[in-house]
Design a protein around this motif. Sequence first.
Motif, short mmCIF file in Angstrom:
data_model
loop_
_atom_site.label_atom_id
_atom_site.label_comp_id
_atom_site.label_asym_id
_atom_site.label_seq_id
_atom_site.Cartn_x
_atom_site.Cartn_y
_atom_site.Cartn_z
N ALA A 69 106.50 16.67 10.90
CA ALA A 69 106.02 15.33 10.57
C ALA A 69 107.18 14.33 10.63
CB ALA A 69 105.40 15.31 9.17
N VAL A 70 106.89 13.14 11.17
CA VAL A 70 107.86 12.04 11.17
C VAL A 70 107.20 10.71 10.88
CG1 VAL A 70 109.53 13.18 12.69
CG2 VAL A 70 107.72 11.77 13.69
N ALA A 71 105.90 10.58 11.20
CA ALA A 71 105.22 9.29 11.09
C ALA A 71 103.72 9.53 10.95
CB ALA A 71 105.49 8.43 12.33
N PRO A 72 102.99 8.53 10.48
CA PRO A 72 101.53 8.67 10.43
C PRO A 72 100.96 8.86 11.83
CG PRO A 72 102.26 6.80 9.11
CD PRO A 72 103.44 7.25 9.91
N SER A 73 99.84 9.57 11.89
CA SER A 73 99.17 9.81 13.17
C SER A 73 97.75 10.25 12.87
CB SER A 73 99.90 10.90 13.97
OG SER A 73 99.78 12.15 13.30
N PRO A 74 96.86 10.17 13.86
CA PRO A 74 95.51 10.70 13.64
C PRO A 74 95.51 12.18 13.29
CG PRO A 74 95.56 9.30 15.59
CD PRO A 74 96.99 9.49 15.16
N GLU A 75 96.45 12.92 13.87
CA GLU A 75 96.51 14.35 13.56
C GLU A 75 96.94 14.58 12.11
OE1 GLU A 75 97.10 13.66 17.89
OE2 GLU A 75 98.07 12.89 16.09
N LEU A 76 97.87 13.77 11.62
CA LEU A 76 98.26 13.89 10.21
C LEU A 76 97.10 13.52 9.30
CD1 LEU A 76 100.43 14.41 8.07
CD2 LEU A 76 101.05 11.99 8.23
N ASP A 77 96.35 12.48 9.68
CA ASP A 77 95.17 12.12 8.89
C ASP A 77 94.20 13.29 8.81
OD1 ASP A 77 96.14 9.57 8.43
OD2 ASP A 77 94.95 8.63 10.01
N ARG A 78 94.04 13.99 9.92
CA ARG A 78 93.12 15.13 9.94
C ARG A 78 93.63 16.24 9.03
NH1 ARG A 78 90.34 17.63 15.42
NH2 ARG A 78 88.86 19.02 14.34
N LEU A 79 94.93 16.48 9.07
CA LEU A 79 95.52 17.50 8.21
C LEU A 79 95.31 17.16 6.73
CD1 LEU A 79 97.67 20.03 8.28
CD2 LEU A 79 99.22 18.25 7.48
N LEU A 80 95.61 15.92 6.36
CA LEU A 80 95.48 15.52 4.97
C LEU A 80 94.03 15.54 4.51
CD1 LEU A 80 98.08 12.61 4.89
CD2 LEU A 80 98.39 14.98 4.12
N ALA A 81 93.12 15.16 5.40
CA ALA A 81 91.69 15.21 5.06
C ALA A 81 91.23 16.65 4.85
CB ALA A 81 90.86 14.55 6.16
N LEU A 82 91.73 17.57 5.68
CA LEU A 82 91.38 18.98 5.53
C LEU A 82 91.91 19.52 4.21
CD1 LEU A 82 90.18 21.52 6.91
CD2 LEU A 82 92.46 21.95 7.85
N ALA A 83 93.15 19.18 3.87
CA ALA A 83 93.72 19.63 2.60
C ALA A 83 92.92 19.07 1.42
CB ALA A 83 95.18 19.20 2.51
N PRO A 116 109.53 5.06 7.04
CA PRO A 116 108.94 4.59 5.78
C PRO A 116 107.41 4.60 5.83
CG PRO A 116 110.76 3.17 6.45
CD PRO A 116 110.50 4.11 7.60
N ALA A 117 106.84 4.44 7.01
CA ALA A 117 105.39 4.46 7.12
C ALA A 117 104.83 5.82 6.72
CB ALA A 117 104.96 4.12 8.54
N LEU A 118 105.57 6.89 6.99
CA LEU A 118 105.11 8.22 6.56
C LEU A 118 105.10 8.31 5.04
CD1 LEU A 118 104.25 11.11 7.18
CD2 LEU A 118 106.67 11.73 7.31
N ALA A 119 106.15 7.78 4.41
CA ALA A 119 106.19 7.79 2.95
C ALA A 119 105.00 7.02 2.37
CB ALA A 119 107.50 7.21 2.45
N ALA A 120 104.67 5.88 2.99
CA ALA A 120 103.54 5.10 2.51
C ALA A 120 102.23 5.86 2.71
CB ALA A 120 103.50 3.76 3.23
N ARG A 121 102.11 6.57 3.81
CA ARG A 121 100.87 7.31 4.09
C ARG A 121 100.67 8.44 3.09
NH1 ARG A 121 96.96 9.32 3.82
NH2 ARG A 121 95.46 10.09 5.38
N LEU A 122 101.75 9.04 2.63
CA LEU A 122 101.63 10.19 1.72
C LEU A 122 101.44 9.78 0.26
CD1 LEU A 122 104.36 12.58 3.16
CD2 LEU A 122 101.91 12.47 3.70
N ALA A 123 101.61 8.49 -0.01
CA ALA A 123 101.43 8.03 -1.39
C ALA A 123 100.02 8.35 -1.86
CB ALA A 123 101.68 6.53 -1.46
#
Length: 264
Positions: free
Chosen positions: A43-57, A75-82
């Motif tokens: 992981a380095v940045a937000p992406s549709p694939e990351l959204d799918r992973l987080l939704a699955l979790a 920093p966008a990744l940090a914001a997405r994981l908040a």
Amino acid sequence: MPVPLEPPAPPATNDPWTDLRAELDRWSALGRRASFWWRDDDAVAPSPELDRLLALAARHDRWVALAVIPAEATPALAARLARTPTVVIQHGWAHRSHAPAGEKTAELGDHRPAEAVLAELIAGRTRLASLFGDRFRPALAPPWNRIGPHLSARLGEAGLTVLSGFGRREAGAGLTRLNTHADPIDWRGGRGFAGVDRVLAPILKHLAERRTGGADPDEPTGLLTHHLVHDPEGWIFLDALLSALGRHPAAAWPDPDALFGARP
């Protein structure tokens, strides 16, 4: 109280999902629970694939440890994981191989002076701690799951307390080990889904070895994923696996503090 007897092992079937349930049933019959955890790399940045992973979790009420590449983390990744239960661990420094030609790719091999590599790891740890705050745990997942033994012995100098690789962890290795054991991707055969049989086989093997004393019984069985690479069949499998484990009372998911230690 009498000690539960080891239940007889039924013969393996042609259905690995049935075999998984049967293995967990044997844990239940012994009054034991099998611990699991989940690591996802690159992981380095937000992406549709990351959204799918987080939704699955979230759908399965599980936390995932994201192995983040420090040199490219945004920093966008940090914001997405908040406001998610995601944990961040360190994935080397820049995910670049420094291995000589003809050797397996490795960023953290013993090919370079240890002081230079440790300086990169310290810079990476500092950057991730700054970006992610107490979401970051001082754990290292080496790129390609490879690290030189001399460097491994000095990871404490970089402020890293946990090492996460691939395969059964070694007893008495000193540094806390938190390995993964199954990867759904066929990296050598087109990078697609490796197939249910091939992915469940190491999970079944590790569970059986933990149960019978062939492996550390307290070592969680780890799932390794790469959200940027999974094909549709891989996502379907992950959903099915999390569903199967979530339904079985013998499957336990320790919280991050239990695996990585208390937050810094």
